[in-house]
Design a protein around this motif. Structure first.
Motif, PDB file in Angstrom:
ATOM      1  N   PHE A 150      -0.474   6.267   1.797  1.00 14.74           N
ATOM      2  CA  PHE A 150      -1.431   6.397   2.890  1.00 14.74           C
ATOM      3  C   PHE A 150      -0.780   7.213   3.999  1.00 14.74           C
ATOM      4  O   PHE A 150       0.420   7.076   4.258  1.00 14.74           O
ATOM      5  CB  PHE A 150      -1.844   5.022   3.434  1.00 14.74           C
ATOM      6  N   VAL A 185      -9.226   2.926   6.062  1.00 17.75           N
ATOM      7  CA  VAL A 185      -8.627   4.125   5.474  1.00 17.75           C
ATOM      8  C   VAL A 185      -8.606   4.047   3.949  1.00 17.75           C
ATOM      9  O   VAL A 185      -8.107   4.960   3.298  1.00 17.75           O
ATOM     10  CB  VAL A 185      -7.202   4.378   6.016  1.00 17.75           C
ATOM     11  N   GLY A 186      -9.150   2.970   3.379  1.00 15.72           N
ATOM     12  CA  GLY A 186      -9.199   2.878   1.927  1.00 15.72           C
ATOM     13  C   GLY A 186     -10.012   1.692   1.447  1.00 15.72           C
ATOM     14  O   GLY A 186      -9.893   0.591   1.985  1.00 15.72           O
ATOM     15  N   ALA A 221       0.869  -1.173   0.000  1.00 13.79           N
ATOM     16  CA  ALA A 221       0.000   0.000   0.000  1.00 13.79           C
ATOM     17  C   ALA A 221       0.908   1.225   0.000  1.00 13.79           C
ATOM     18  O   ALA A 221       1.868   1.288   0.769  1.00 13.79           O
ATOM     19  CB  ALA A 221      -0.897   0.001   1.229  1.00 13.79           C
ATOM     20  N   LEU A 239      -0.642  -0.375   8.742  1.00 14.15           N
ATOM     21  CA  LEU A 239      -1.760  -0.768   7.881  1.00 14.15           C
ATOM     22  C   LEU A 239      -1.837  -2.279   7.719  1.00 14.15           C
ATOM     23  O   LEU A 239      -0.831  -2.975   7.810  1.00 14.15           O
ATOM     24  CB  LEU A 239      -1.590  -0.154   6.485  1.00 14.15           C
ATOM     25  N   SER A 282      -7.678   8.150  -1.035  1.00 14.12           N
ATOM     26  CA  SER A 282      -6.597   7.736  -0.142  1.00 14.12           C
ATOM     27  C   SER A 282      -5.480   7.192  -1.012  1.00 14.12           C
ATOM     28  O   SER A 282      -5.342   7.622  -2.143  1.00 14.12           O
ATOM     29  CB  SER A 282      -7.041   6.746   0.917  1.00 14.12           C
ATOM     30  N   GLY A 283      -4.721   6.256  -0.535  1.00 15.34           N
ATOM     31  CA  GLY A 283      -3.568   5.766  -1.279  1.00 15.34           C
ATOM     32  C   GLY A 283      -3.917   4.751  -2.349  1.00 15.34           C
ATOM     33  O   GLY A 283      -5.064   4.642  -2.789  1.00 15.34           O
ATOM     34  N   LYS A 324     -11.907   6.693   0.822  1.00 18.58           N
ATOM     35  CA  LYS A 324     -12.495   6.461   2.142  1.00 18.58           C
ATOM     36  C   LYS A 324     -13.667   7.408   2.327  1.00 18.58           C
ATOM     37  O   LYS A 324     -13.798   8.413   1.618  1.00 18.58           O
ATOM     38  CB  LYS A 324     -11.464   6.650   3.254  1.00 18.58           C
ATOM     39  N   SER A 342       6.539   6.172   2.300  1.00 20.87           N
ATOM     40  CA  SER A 342       5.079   6.062   2.392  1.00 20.87           C
ATOM     41  C   SER A 342       4.607   4.781   1.711  1.00 20.87           C
ATOM     42  O   SER A 342       3.769   4.795   0.824  1.00 20.87           O
ATOM     43  CB  SER A 342       4.418   7.282   1.766  1.00 20.87           C
ATOM     44  N   GLU A 373      -1.452   7.042   7.242  1.00 15.07           N
ATOM     45  CA  GLU A 373      -1.309   6.267   8.471  1.00 15.07           C
ATOM     46  C   GLU A 373      -0.101   5.330   8.380  1.00 15.07           C
ATOM     47  O   GLU A 373       0.146   4.742   7.332  1.00 15.07           O
ATOM     48  CB  GLU A 373      -2.581   5.455   8.735  1.00 15.07           C
TER      49      GLU A 373
END
Length: 177
Positions: free
Chosen positions: A16, A92-93, A13, A21, A155-156, A114, A53, A18
């Motif tokens: 994102f 978150v996604g 991922a 994950l 999001s990502g 999200k 990231s 955060e």
């Protein structure tokens, strides 16, 4: 019956916000499709990123399907969740991609989104690790019937590598060019 072998992995991922994950995934297909071998849903481990990231999952996929029709072609659904130090998790996604309809090796990027916070309290809760809003029904991911009512944020991305092997499609009049 025609057969599709899906061999690959959910690599990572990226982009994102955060740091911790994990990814839940499932393979959805139409009524004419049957699972011969493998798992059609799963979950990765929690991956953390500190300097970049990118959270590396390397979650293997090995699925063998059979079908008598190309209707309801399989699609891969992903849900990315964040985890805080209290072991609380929140989405978150969300995203999906149709499995490519040509044999060979494919690298896919699944753009995710999200549910947007709908007020100051929910925005603060999401920002400081208490979690964000979640979908009650995951079929909203791929059916546009009710999705237009949602307010969402990008999001990502989830990166997936798939190797596809098709067998006996020519017996059903399907040619790949």
């Amino acid at each position: 019956m025609a057969e599709v072998h899906i061999i690959g992995q959910i690599l990572k991922a990226v982009d994102f916000a955060e740091p911790h994950l994990y990814c839940k995934w499932s393979l959805q297909s139409g009524n004419a499709w049957r699972l011969v071998q493998g798992e059609v849903q799963g979950q990765s481990h929690v991956a953390s990123h500190r300097l970049q990231s990118s959270s590396d999952f390397a979650q293997p996929l090995d699925i063998h399907l059979s079908t008598a029709s190309v209707q309801g072609w399989p699609r891969l659904l992903v849900e990315v969740y964040a985890v805080n130090v209290l072991q609380q998790s929140w989405p978150v996604g969300y995203g999906f991609v149709h499995v490519p309809s040509t044999p060979g090796t494919h690298r896919l990027e699944i753009g995710t989104w999200k549910v947007a916070p709908n007020g100051l309290w929910q925005s603060l809760r999401e920002r400081f690790g208490g979690g964000g809003a979640a979908l009650s029904k995951t079929d909203l991911l791929y059916s546009g019937v009710e999705r237009y009512k949602l307010q969402t944020l990008s999001s990502g991305k989830v990166i997936v590598e798939l190797n596809l092997i098709f067998r006996k499609f020519d017996e059903y009049g399907v040619e790949f060019k």
